[in-house]
Design a protein around this motif. Structure first.
Motif, PDB file in Angstrom:
ATOM      1  N   GLU A  73       0.535  -0.787  -0.099  1.00  0.00           N
ATOM      2  CA  GLU A  73       0.112  -0.332  -0.107  1.00  0.00           C
ATOM      3  C   GLU A  73       0.928   1.569   0.179  1.00  0.00           C
ATOM      4  N   VAL A  74       2.145   1.437   0.597  1.00  0.00           N
ATOM      5  CA  VAL A  74       3.056   2.375   0.984  1.00  0.00           C
ATOM      6  C   VAL A  74       3.148   2.583  -0.405  1.00  0.00           C
ATOM      7  N   ILE A  75       4.040   1.526  -1.223  1.00  0.00           N
ATOM      8  CA  ILE A  75       4.672   2.254  -2.677  1.00  0.00           C
ATOM      9  C   ILE A  75       3.138   1.960  -3.170  1.00  0.00           C
ATOM     10  N   GLN A  76       2.077   1.582  -3.581  1.00  0.00           N
ATOM     11  CA  GLN A  76       0.932   2.108  -3.987  1.00  0.00           C
ATOM     12  C   GLN A  76       0.494   3.650  -4.340  1.00  0.00           C
ATOM     13  N   GLN A  77       0.179   3.822  -3.389  1.00  0.00           N
ATOM     14  CA  GLN A  77       0.507   5.338  -2.573  1.00  0.00           C
ATOM     15  C   GLN A  77       1.960   6.108  -3.750  1.00  0.00           C
ATOM     16  N   PHE A  78       2.730   5.883  -2.828  1.00  0.00           N
ATOM     17  CA  PHE A  78       3.439   6.831  -3.124  1.00  0.00           C
ATOM     18  C   PHE A  78       3.817   7.444  -4.973  1.00  0.00           C
ATOM     19  N   VAL A  79       3.693   6.028  -5.646  1.00  0.00           N
ATOM     20  CA  VAL A  79       3.444   5.605  -6.706  1.00  0.00           C
ATOM     21  C   VAL A  79       2.711   6.803  -7.091  1.00  0.00           C
ATOM     22  N   GLU A  80       0.570   6.986  -6.564  1.00  0.00           N
ATOM     23  CA  GLU A  80       0.506   8.013  -7.637  1.00  0.00           C
ATOM     24  C   GLU A  80       1.043   9.515  -6.678  1.00  0.00           C
ATOM     25  N   SER A  91       3.417  10.411  -7.070  1.00  0.00           N
ATOM     26  CA  SER A  91       5.246  10.770  -7.257  1.00  0.00           C
ATOM     27  C   SER A  91       4.663  10.970  -8.940  1.00  0.00           C
ATOM     28  N   ALA A  92       4.482  11.997  -9.647  1.00  0.00           N
ATOM     29  CA  ALA A  92       4.171  11.486 -10.883  1.00  0.00           C
ATOM     30  C   ALA A  92       5.199  12.888 -11.797  1.00  0.00           C
ATOM     31  N   TYR A  93       6.075  13.232 -10.940  1.00  0.00           N
ATOM     32  CA  TYR A  93       7.462  13.939 -11.054  1.00  0.00           C
ATOM     33  C   TYR A  93       8.690  13.039 -11.014  1.00  0.00           C
ATOM     34  N   ARG A  94       7.599  12.192 -11.009  1.00  0.00           N
ATOM     35  CA  ARG A  94       9.172  11.522 -10.596  1.00  0.00           C
ATOM     36  C   ARG A  94       9.184  10.240 -11.665  1.00  0.00           C
ATOM     37  N   PRO A  95      10.391   9.425 -11.974  1.00  0.00           N
ATOM     38  CA  PRO A  95      10.282   7.998 -12.832  1.00  0.00           C
ATOM     39  C   PRO A  95      10.375   7.484 -11.596  1.00  0.00           C
ATOM     40  N   VAL A  96       9.312   6.686 -10.934  1.00  0.00           N
ATOM     41  CA  VAL A  96       8.909   5.387 -10.373  1.00  0.00           C
ATOM     42  C   VAL A  96       7.467   4.937 -11.116  1.00  0.00           C
ATOM     43  N   GLY A  97       7.499   3.391 -10.228  1.00  0.00           N
ATOM     44  CA  GLY A  97       6.499   2.462 -10.656  1.00  0.00           C
ATOM     45  C   GLY A  97       6.691   1.500  -9.686  1.00  0.00           C
ATOM     46  N   PHE A  98       5.429   1.235  -9.704  1.00  0.00           N
ATOM     47  CA  PHE A  98       5.161  -0.362  -9.373  1.00  0.00           C
ATOM     48  C   PHE A  98       4.846  -1.723 -10.060  1.00  0.00           C
ATOM     49  N   LEU A 104       5.444  -9.535  -3.372  1.00  0.00           N
ATOM     50  CA  LEU A 104       4.370  -8.980  -3.841  1.00  0.00           C
ATOM     51  C   LEU A 104       4.536  -8.310  -4.427  1.00  0.00           C
ATOM     52  N   GLY A 105       5.564  -7.076  -4.815  1.00  0.00           N
ATOM     53  CA  GLY A 105       5.756  -6.594  -5.778  1.00  0.00           C
ATOM     54  C   GLY A 105       7.045  -5.378  -5.198  1.00  0.00           C
ATOM     55  N   SER A 106       7.486  -4.831  -5.949  1.00  0.00           N
ATOM     56  CA  SER A 106       8.152  -3.594  -5.720  1.00  0.00           C
ATOM     57  C   SER A 106       7.853  -2.480  -6.605  1.00  0.00           C
ATOM     58  N   LEU A 107       8.406  -1.138  -5.348  1.00  0.00           N
ATOM     59  CA  LEU A 107       8.676  -0.160  -5.914  1.00  0.00           C
ATOM     60  C   LEU A 107       9.802  -0.211  -6.784  1.00  0.00           C
ATOM     61  N   TYR A 108      10.364   1.063  -8.441  1.00  0.00           N
ATOM     62  CA  TYR A 108      11.083   0.486  -8.805  1.00  0.00           C
ATOM     63  C   TYR A 108      11.613   2.132  -9.040  1.00  0.00           C
ATOM     64  N   ALA A 134       3.548   8.798   0.949  1.00  0.00           N
ATOM     65  CA  ALA A 134       2.152   7.672   0.887  1.00  0.00           C
ATOM     66  C   ALA A 134       1.894   7.425   2.782  1.00  0.00           C
ATOM     67  N   ALA A 135       0.418   8.239   2.551  1.00  0.00           N
ATOM     68  CA  ALA A 135      -0.479   8.354   3.531  1.00  0.00           C
ATOM     69  C   ALA A 135      -0.791   7.033   4.465  1.00  0.00           C
ATOM     70  N   SER A 136      -0.381   5.127   4.407  1.00  0.00           N
ATOM     71  CA  SER A 136      -0.143   4.700   5.310  1.00  0.00           C
ATOM     72  C   SER A 136       0.920   4.586   5.882  1.00  0.00           C
ATOM     73  N   LEU A 137       1.863   5.132   5.696  1.00  0.00           N
ATOM     74  CA  LEU A 137       2.970   5.026   6.088  1.00  0.00           C
ATOM     75  C   LEU A 137       3.078   5.241   7.839  1.00  0.00           C
ATOM     76  N   PRO A 138       2.456   6.102   8.754  1.00  0.00           N
ATOM     77  CA  PRO A 138       2.274   5.724   9.697  1.00  0.00           C
ATOM     78  C   PRO A 138       1.976   4.183  10.275  1.00  0.00           C
TER      79      PRO A 138
END
Length: 375
Positions: A96-103, A105-112, A131-135, A248-252
């Protein structure tokens, strides 16, 4: 006539300052207490790490620093790799943290990346429960031992910077600096070593919001058959270490679980990463202890904890550790990312970058020297 400048310290901050000054026409002399830089600047992962910086000025500073790194390493003929980074998820809250961060972070070259895509990026990722990764494509790896040793020669040949080694400055009285009976003068003086700041301006050091951080790290031997891990690899604990992920909103919620399940890891400031240099060796770490004075001996159980956690997300052809060490660097205690002060006319102290020295120094020092720095 061009202005002159003295830079005290030949670590990454000193080298970055010398480059920025020389690029602007200064006649620069760098004075270093040792025969070569042997401190925190060579005791790190060699990661230029924009992913760890929050959106805005710090992220832009990291990208600017990366561009200077590329130019400087090309001139110094040093190895580097724009490897990017992978942060793995093995639990739903990490995902969830990864997916929220990607959402956000349109200014960064990141993806799930899903599990299959992650394993295609790196053969070193542990597939069990993945389950997956942040690249992220931003991150670059250098070999700090090679780079910090070679850059002085490049600055001398390309920009006329003079280096004076094995000379400890014991006093600054603008416009002069002193080492015993020897002295040098310049229009501007920059103190770019934590050790020298503490020695030369003890009153300012003692009142500044600074502590020190000791970290433990290890290096695995060169992997057989030129096997490469690809991007730098990170476990979930890195999500709560770097401020960039606060978007990422769910980081806490993730942090709360880690505080319960990994309390001993957090006690010693452990989050685990791995990067591979041009020789095929893999640097792993690290821990974070905060104090002004440290036990000089490394703690074996910390290294064991690091390696145990490493095994949850990475596996290598050869896991043999052939080097271990610790590094110590100044760290701000007030949330700032650096301290830039002028204790007297003509003197500037640049310090307190903490673990962001490789990522931010070239950008920060270019701003300070260029007059665009804003604290």
């Amino acid at each position: 006539m061009s202005k002159s400048a003295i830079v005290i310290g030949a670590g990454i901050v000193g080298l970055a300052t010398a480059r920025a000054l020389a690029r602007r026409g200064y006649k620069v002399t760098v004075i270093e207490r040792s025969s070569k830089a042997v401190g925190a600047s060579i005791r790190n992962f060699g990661m230029v790490w924009p992913i760890g910086q929050p959106e805005g000025a710090l992220y832009e500073r990291a990208l600017h620093a990366k561009s200077i790194w590329k130019e400087t390493l090309a001139g110094a003929k040093c190895w580097s790799q724009e490897a990017g980074s992978l942060h793995m998820a093995y639990r739903q809250d990490e995902l969830e943290v990864i997916q929220q961060f990607v959402e956000v972070s349109a200014y960064r070259p990141v993806g799930f990346l899903n599990a299959e895509e992650t394993l295609a990026k790196s053969p070193a990722v542990n597939p069990e429960g993945l389950l997956g990764s942040l690249y992220s494509a931003d991150e670059m790896i250098v070999d700090p031992r090679e780079a910090i040793a070679a850059i002085p020669g490049y600055l001398t040949a390309a920009l006329g910077v003079t280096f004076i080694w094995d000379t400890a400055i014991s006093k600054v009285a603008y416009p002069a600096v002193y080492s015993g009976e020897n002295s040098w003068s310049a229009d501007e003086i920059f103190v770019c070593s934590g050790q020298d700041f503490e020695t030369l301006y003890p009153d300012q050091f003692s009142t500044a919001p600074l502590t020190k951080c000791k970290l433990q790290m290890m290096r695995l031997e060169a992997q057989p058959d030129d096997w490469r891990i690809g991007p730098a690899l990170c476990g979930g604990l890195s999500f709560i270490h770097y401020h960039g992920f606060k978007a990422a909103a769910s980081l806490p919620g993730l942090k709360a679980r880690y505080e319960s399940e990994y309390a001993e890891y957090l006690k010693w400031g452990i989050h685990v990463m791995a990067s591979q240099n041009g020789l095929g060796e893999i640097t792993v770490g690290d821990s974070h202890e905060y104090a002004l004075t440290f036990d000089p001996f490394d703690r074996e159980f910390i290294n064991t904890m690091i390696l145990d956690y490493l095994g949850t997300f990475a596996q290598f052809k050869s896991p043999k550790v052939f080097q271990s060490w610790h590094g110590i660097y100044p760290k701000m205690t007030n949330g700032a990312t650096e301290i830039v002060i002028r204790p007297e006319s003509g003197v500037t102290i640049i310090n307190g970058l903490g673990g962001n020295g490789m990522t931010l120094s070239f950008g920060l020092c270019d701003e300070v020297v260029g007059g665009t720095y804003r604290s």
